[in-house]
Scaffold this active site. Structure first.
Site, mmCIF file in Angstrom:
data_model
loop_
_atom_site.group_PDB
_atom_site.id
_atom_site.type_symbol
_atom_site.label_atom_id
_atom_site.label_comp_id
_atom_site.label_asym_id
_atom_site.label_seq_id
_atom_site.Cartn_x
_atom_site.Cartn_y
_atom_site.Cartn_z
ATOM 1 N N GLY A 1 0.842 -1.196 0.000
ATOM 2 C CA GLY A 1 0.000 0.000 0.000
ATOM 3 C C GLY A 1 0.878 1.248 0.000
ATOM 4 O O GLY A 1 2.102 1.150 0.152
ATOM 5 N N GLN B 1 1.319 3.422 2.185
ATOM 6 C CA GLN B 1 2.057 3.581 3.450
ATOM 7 C C GLN B 1 2.740 2.280 3.873
ATOM 8 O O GLN B 1 2.909 2.020 5.065
ATOM 9 C CB GLN B 1 1.115 4.088 4.549
ATOM 10 N N SER B 2 3.117 1.467 2.910
ATOM 11 C CA SER B 2 3.740 0.183 3.227
ATOM 12 C C SER B 2 5.058 0.355 3.989
ATOM 13 O O SER B 2 5.979 1.032 3.518
ATOM 14 C CB SER B 2 4.001 -0.572 1.916
ATOM 15 N N ASN B 3 5.138 -0.294 5.139
ATOM 16 C CA ASN B 3 6.397 -0.315 5.898
ATOM 17 C C ASN B 3 7.420 -1.219 5.217
ATOM 18 O O ASN B 3 8.620 -0.951 5.245
ATOM 19 C CB ASN B 3 6.141 -0.833 7.317
ATOM 20 N N ALA C 1 7.693 -1.702 1.995
ATOM 21 C CA ALA C 1 8.267 -0.967 0.858
ATOM 22 C C ALA C 1 9.333 0.008 1.355
ATOM 23 O O ALA C 1 10.438 0.084 0.793
ATOM 24 C CB ALA C 1 7.154 -0.225 0.113
#
Ligand SMILES: Cc1ncc(COP(=O)(O)O)c(C=O)c1O
Length: 339
Positions: free
Chosen positions: A82, A84-86, A88
């Site tokens: 997403g 706000q992917s941590n 990523a």
């Protein structure tokens, strides 16, 4: 007494290449004020302070995934998640640290706002592709096409699946289970414990469950879904655990003693829930520990509700695994937390 199979699995685990990214062990903090409020002998395992790139659970998976990518001669890491992917964000940090390029294929409409994890992705120099509101199958196909394109230009990209939820990634939390067990044993002596963890792709829970099968089969687990329905999350935990087990020459672990709940997702994935916000405030105000709204706040809201109802099937001390995610809280104003 460990069986020969288990002993061989532990040897295999320590022989699998791993690029160190985490200052180990992470702290196991007693949480006496929150524990007293919940009526539990509570510890918080601080995998939010794994270090690199502001930390979080994904780094333990990336230690194994990066080693494999480097051995394959990668010059670029790709992954998805997403906005706000941590995962990523940490992939971007790991790529920077290893001197690799990074391309992120994020779900959602394009935005110019570079806040929270997106700000960090930018700091770490990742190239961001917004893929629109499409399924991950479609995003995987885009990553594969881009990999091929880079390959034709003489480059070598490795595409990491959503959440690093591969067999290899799952091994990060097999090793972490041993670390937690040793720390709890040092505090409380031998005996069963209960581990509480947020479930996204389920691979963190799967690794822990596999670790427990190896070293402490009496361990109980509460897995609080941040997204999927319990049956889907359970199937994914099973898939990751089986993939990890295969790498170690072990049978698929039993999920006896594992409680998976989807009762705390609230309005949906990455949308704050009232009980999650309340749990964030309680944790911040009793322990000075910051949880996020997408994963750990919801996981804590699950523990709070189940402890209050007296229905937490705990045995021994309870370890809440703090999987990180705090950068996301800076995407909204304090008013969202009632202040
Ligand atoms: C902060 C945080 N907690 C928990 C999770 C869930 O981990 P997993 O995908 O291994 O279930 C994630 C990622 O998905 C995360 O970023």
């Amino acid at each position: 007494v460990p069986s020969d199979l288990n002993r061989a699995a532990v040897e295999r685990l320590s022989a699998i290449p791993r690029t160190p990214l985490v200052a180990l062990p992470t702290p196991l903090d007693a949480a006496p004020r929150l524990g007293a409020a919940l009526g539990l002998d509570l510890f918080i395992k601080r995998d939010d302070v794994t270090g690199l790139g502001l930390g979080g659970n994904k780094l333990r998976k990336l230690e194994f995934i990066l080693a494999e990518a480097l051995a394959a001669g990668a010059d670029t890491l790709m992954t998805t998640g997403g906005a706000q992917s941590n995962h990523a964000r940490l992939t971007a940090a790991v790529a920077a640290r290893a001197g690799l390029s990074c391309e992120l294929f994020l779900k959602g409409e394009p935005t110019n706002a570079r806040i929270g994890n997106l700000l960090l992705d930018t700091l770490f120099g990742a190239e961001i592709h917004f893929c629109g509101v499409v399924g991950y199958d479609e995003i995987d196909a885009r990553m594969a096409a881009r990999s091929e394109e880079l390959g034709k230009a003489g480059r070598k990209a490795v595409a990491i699946p959503l959440g690093g939820a591969t067999g290899l990634g799952t091994l990060g939390y097999v090793a972490a289970f041993r670390e937690i067990m040793d720390q709890v044993t040092a505090e409380r002596g031998d005996g069963p414990m209960t581990v509480v963890v947020a479930g996204g792709t389920g691979s963190t829970a799967a690794g822990l469950i596999l670790g427990a099968a190896l070293w402490a089969p009496m361990t109980r687990f509460l897995v609080v879904s941040a997204s999927w329905k319990s049956d889907i999350l359970t199937a994914e935990i099973r898939r990751c655990a089986a993939a990890g087990a295969a790498l170690l020459g072990l049978p698929e672990p039993s999920l006896k003693g594992v409680q998976v709940t989807d009762a705390f997702v609230g309005p949906g994935y990455a949308q704050p829930s009232d009980s999650g916000i309340a749990a964030i405030l309680t944790t911040a105000r009793t322990e000075g520990v910051v949880l996020d709204t997408t994963y750990t706040g919801k996981a804590m809201s699950g523990l709070v509700a189940i402890a209050a109802a007296g229905s937490v099937e705990t045995c021994g001390p309870v370890v809440f695994l703090h999987t990180g995610g705090a950068p996301e809280i800076f995407t909204r104003d304090g008013a969202a937390y009632g202040s």
